[in-house]
Design a protein around this motif. Structure first.
Motif, PDB file in Angstrom:
ATOM      1  N   TRP A   1       0.752  -1.237  -0.059  1.00 55.44           N
ATOM      2  CA  TRP A   1      -0.063  -0.046   0.047  1.00 55.44           C
ATOM      3  C   TRP A   1       1.051   1.283   0.184  1.00 55.44           C
ATOM      4  O   TRP A   1       0.274   2.211  -0.615  1.00 55.44           O
ATOM      5  CB  TRP A   1      -0.749  -0.022   1.068  1.00 55.44           C
ATOM      6  CG  TRP A   1      -1.890   1.054   1.101  1.00 55.44           C
ATOM      7  CD1 TRP A   1      -2.524   1.378   0.276  1.00 55.44           C
ATOM      8  CD2 TRP A   1      -2.536   1.876   2.377  1.00 55.44           C
ATOM      9  NE1 TRP A   1      -3.443   2.662   0.551  1.00 55.44           N
ATOM     10  CE2 TRP A   1      -3.352   2.601   1.774  1.00 55.44           C
ATOM     11  CE3 TRP A   1      -2.243   1.746   3.759  1.00 55.44           C
ATOM     12  CZ2 TRP A   1      -4.110   3.499   2.650  1.00 55.44           C
ATOM     13  CZ3 TRP A   1      -2.905   2.497   4.463  1.00 55.44           C
ATOM     14  CH2 TRP A   1      -3.950   3.543   3.961  1.00 55.44           C
ATOM     15  N   GLY A   2       1.913   1.153   0.630  1.00 54.42           N
ATOM     16  CA  GLY A   2       2.936   2.272   0.536  1.00 54.42           C
ATOM     17  C   GLY A   2       3.444   2.604  -0.713  1.00 54.42           C
ATOM     18  O   GLY A   2       3.786   3.942  -1.063  1.00 54.42           O
ATOM     19  N   GLY A   3       3.845   1.583  -1.568  1.00 53.36           N
ATOM     20  CA  GLY A   3       4.159   1.734  -2.824  1.00 53.36           C
ATOM     21  C   GLY A   3       5.550   2.341  -2.766  1.00 53.36           C
ATOM     22  O   GLY A   3       6.401   2.234  -1.967  1.00 53.36           O
TER      23      GLY A   3
ATOM     24  N   ARG B   1       2.858   6.384   2.204  1.00 53.02           N
ATOM     25  CA  ARG B   1       1.464   7.193   2.440  1.00 53.02           C
ATOM     26  C   ARG B   1       1.727   8.608   3.314  1.00 53.02           C
ATOM     27  O   ARG B   1       1.077   9.604   3.597  1.00 53.02           O
ATOM     28  CB  ARG B   1       0.535   6.434   3.183  1.00 53.02           C
ATOM     29  CG  ARG B   1       0.320   5.069   2.872  1.00 53.02           C
ATOM     30  CD  ARG B   1      -0.286   5.084   1.419  1.00 53.02           C
ATOM     31  NE  ARG B   1      -1.464   5.780   1.393  1.00 53.02           N
ATOM     32  CZ  ARG B   1      -2.348   5.920   0.259  1.00 53.02           C
ATOM     33  NH1 ARG B   1      -1.919   5.150  -0.802  1.00 53.02           N
ATOM     34  NH2 ARG B   1      -3.229   6.425   0.139  1.00 53.02           N
ATOM     35  N   GLY B   2       2.971   8.674   3.850  1.00 53.11           N
ATOM     36  CA  GLY B   2       3.532  10.000   4.650  1.00 53.11           C
ATOM     37  C   GLY B   2       3.153   9.502   6.018  1.00 53.11           C
ATOM     38  O   GLY B   2       2.459   8.755   6.491  1.00 53.11           O
ATOM     39  N   LEU B   3       4.087  10.147   6.828  1.00 51.68           N
ATOM     40  CA  LEU B   3       3.964   9.628   8.321  1.00 51.68           C
ATOM     41  C   LEU B   3       2.761  10.464   8.774  1.00 51.68           C
ATOM     42  O   LEU B   3       2.477  11.646   8.865  1.00 51.68           O
ATOM     43  CB  LEU B   3       5.035  10.407   8.974  1.00 51.68           C
ATOM     44  CG  LEU B   3       6.455   9.837   8.800  1.00 51.68           C
ATOM     45  CD1 LEU B   3       7.722  10.849   9.371  1.00 51.68           C
ATOM     46  CD2 LEU B   3       6.735   8.560   9.435  1.00 51.68           C
TER      47      LEU B   3
ATOM     48  N   SER C   1       8.279  -2.620   8.476  1.00 49.88           N
ATOM     49  CA  SER C   1       6.751  -2.648   7.728  1.00 49.88           C
ATOM     50  C   SER C   1       6.287  -1.197   7.816  1.00 49.88           C
ATOM     51  O   SER C   1       5.778  -0.767   6.839  1.00 49.88           O
ATOM     52  CB  SER C   1       6.002  -3.801   8.355  1.00 49.88           C
ATOM     53  OG  SER C   1       4.796  -3.576   7.817  1.00 49.88           O
ATOM     54  N   ALA C   2       6.255  -0.563   8.989  1.00 47.06           N
ATOM     55  CA  ALA C   2       5.880   0.670   9.235  1.00 47.06           C
ATOM     56  C   ALA C   2       6.422   1.741   8.466  1.00 47.06           C
ATOM     57  O   ALA C   2       5.888   2.634   7.876  1.00 47.06           O
ATOM     58  CB  ALA C   2       5.770   0.985  10.883  1.00 47.06           C
ATOM     59  N   ILE C   3       7.831   1.596   8.370  1.00 46.05           N
ATOM     60  CA  ILE C   3       8.626   2.583   7.219  1.00 46.05           C
ATOM     61  C   ILE C   3       8.193   2.226   5.978  1.00 46.05           C
ATOM     62  O   ILE C   3       8.173   3.357   5.220  1.00 46.05           O
ATOM     63  CB  ILE C   3      10.015   2.391   7.622  1.00 46.05           C
ATOM     64  CG1 ILE C   3      10.332   2.699   8.962  1.00 46.05           C
ATOM     65  CG2 ILE C   3      10.918   2.933   6.518  1.00 46.05           C
ATOM     66  CD1 ILE C   3      11.954   2.361   9.375  1.00 46.05           C
TER      67      ILE C   3
ATOM     68  N   LEU D   1       6.818   5.553   4.582  1.00 45.37           N
ATOM     69  CA  LEU D   1       7.964   6.283   3.705  1.00 45.37           C
ATOM     70  C   LEU D   1       8.169   5.535   2.514  1.00 45.37           C
ATOM     71  O   LEU D   1       9.137   6.055   1.589  1.00 45.37           O
ATOM     72  CB  LEU D   1       8.993   6.516   4.520  1.00 45.37           C
ATOM     73  CG  LEU D   1       8.879   7.120   6.007  1.00 45.37           C
ATOM     74  CD1 LEU D   1      10.547   7.039   6.643  1.00 45.37           C
ATOM     75  CD2 LEU D   1       8.544   8.503   5.584  1.00 45.37           C
ATOM     76  N   GLY D   2       7.448   4.521   1.929  1.00 47.42           N
ATOM     77  CA  GLY D   2       7.562   3.775   0.840  1.00 47.42           C
ATOM     78  C   GLY D   2       8.805   3.099   0.663  1.00 47.42           C
ATOM     79  O   GLY D   2       9.821   2.913   1.379  1.00 47.42           O
TER      80      GLY D   2
END
Length: 475
Positions: free
Chosen positions: A326-328, A332-334, A352-354, A358-359
């Motif tokens: 989903w982040g690509g 998605r931005g912080l 995974s969160a990064i 942050l993509g």
């Protein structure tokens, strides 16, 4: 550097490294911009405003990093100028991401009346302790070669620390792995400290015995296998790794300890046969563990089918892959993603969160910084003038390389999940403190290696005068 040799003739005297502390300070300013800017971006992305405590948080972060810089400038002026800024950037980014996950937990707990468990403040406290030990290591340890005296003491201490979680009173089992020790209100992971002592012990042992271990035995398929009488050390480390895997169910520490020893053994002896023997032992042990140990079996099943594992309640890897996809490319931005859907996102799955917020760009930037740490550690090993320092610097660099590989590989489903923390990013006091000490040791070795060699040459008149004095006092 060009100059005059002891006999008065012009010539090349060797390389003289500059201190480069000004370059380090400039890079530290950029690193602080990453940490403080990320913290501000989290507040804007989640609450729409800069956090009210940005001045206090940013000020304390500046104090910690400036204290590290001053300590390096005074105690290790010729140390590598890139290591500390990279570590500061990673630690600052990790604090920002953990704060972002804390805000999500606060929002979720707002309607339940239960106090949320936040981690960013605790992580900042652990960073302060790590920085204090970083400075203390540089000030107290003036010469890394002193550690060679404690080769067997370090090895014994590492084994004791690895066995501590097995003790019935203080040992605790968390998430299927018995790797924690509880001392009152505190809980520590002694394996993080053991890996540092293990590097010192293995380096001291190999410096003394590498000539014997380098002797070739039988030749098989163009590879000189080691002699049977020299298999004792690698079999001992294999048994220790298997013991950790079976009794503590800690796949990550087992893989890290055995892989660290095997890599240092190969570097010391330059014999590929050790890699062959070690690889066969690892494959054999992993196969036995898959059929005997249910914890390892479940990790392999989740690795082979991460989305099908939802039926058994194991959703971490699947959620991680969905979040990163989903982040690509740019994320998605912080504050714009939903990384809290992956359990333990603040520790095991912080990459995974990064990746989600942050993509792929942010993930590649983080991996590049880890690559710089490994490269700088290996560079310190190359220019170090003593064998013990070479092996210690190599081992500490390999610790980072192996740990990042198994963590990122597990999160991205490249290899089975191991449960190790991501250095300087993940929440975890034991890991953060141990990694700050590792950086201090690498900087100490780098400072020793980059220092100019003292000029011991004598002027010609002094040399003649010394010769005359010796002849006069000789009977």
């Amino acid at each position: 550097m060009m100059g005059r040799t002891p006999n008065g003739q012009p010539g090349f005297l060797g390389f003289v490294h500059r201190r480069r502390r000004g370059a380090e300070l400039f890079l530290l300013i950029l690193a602080l911009a990453v940490g403080i800017g990320g913290y501000a971006a989290v507040g804007i992305g989640v609450d729409g405003a800069v956090p009210t405590n940005i001045v206090g948080y940013g000020g304390w972060l500046v104090i910690l990093i400036v204290a590290c810089h001053v300590a390096v400038r005074i105690a290790a002026p010729y140390a590598d100028p890139v290591l500390l800024p990279v570590v500061a950037a990673l630690n600052g980014l990790g604090l920002a991401v953990i704060r972002r996950l804390d805000l999500a937990q606060i929002d979720k707990a707002a309607g339940t009346g239960k106090p949320p468990h936040v981690f960013a403040n605790d992580q900042l406290v652990w960073m302060t302790i790590g920085v204090a030990l970083f400075i203390g290591t540089l000030v107290v340890l003036r010469d890394h070669r002193v550690l060679q005296r404690y080769t067997y003491t370090s090895g014994l201490a590492a084994i004791v620390l690895l066995l501590l979680p097995m003790f019935p009173v203080i040992g605790r089992e968390v998430n299927g792995s018995r790797i924690w020790v509880h001392l009152g209100p505190m809980s520590i992971q002694p394996g993080e400290v053991a890996k540092v002592l293990l590097v010192v012990a293995v380096a001291g042992y190999l410096v003394v015995h590498r000539d014997a271990l380098a002797l070739a035995g039988r030749r098989f398929l163009f590879i000189d296998l080691p002699r049977g009488r020299d298999l004792g050390p690698i079999l001992t480390m294999w048994l220790i790794g298997m013991g950790i895997l079976v009794f503590q169910r800690d796949l990550g520490t087992s893989l890290l300890c055995f892989g660290l020893f095997l890599t240092m053994l190969y570097v010391a002896t330059e014999r590929p046969g050790w890699l062959v023997v070690g690889g066969l032992l690892f494959v054999g042990g992993a196969t036995v563990a898959y059929f005997v140990e249910s914890h390892v079996h479940s990790r392999v099943v989740t690795w082979l089918d991460p989305f099908g594992a939802w039926e058994t309640g194991s959703q971490q890897v699947g959620n991680s892959l969905f979040g990163m996809s989903w982040g690509g490319l740019l994320g998605r931005g912080l504050g714009g993603g939903q990384p809290w859907r992956t359990s333990y996102a603040e520790s095991d799955f912080i990459m995974s969160a990064i990746g989600e917020e942050l993509g792929l760009t942010g993930v590649m930037a983080v991996l590049l910084m880890y690559g710089l740490i490994v490269e700088r550690g290996l560079r310190a090993a190359l220019v170090c003038r003593d064998g013990f320092g070479k092996l210690v610097a190599t081992g500490l660099a390999v610790v980072f390389a192996l740990q990042v590989f198994v963590v990122v590989g597990g999160v991205t489903d490249l290899i089975p999940l191991t449960g190790l923390t991501t250095p300087f990013l993940s929440y975890g006091g034991s890991s953060l403190v141990a990694n700050w000490v590792i950086i201090a040791l690498v900087l100490r070795i780098s400072d020793q290696a980059r220092r100019p060699i003292p000029d011991l040459s004598f002027d010609e008149p002094a040399e003649v005068e010394t010769t005359q004095i010796v002849k006069a006092v000789r009977p």
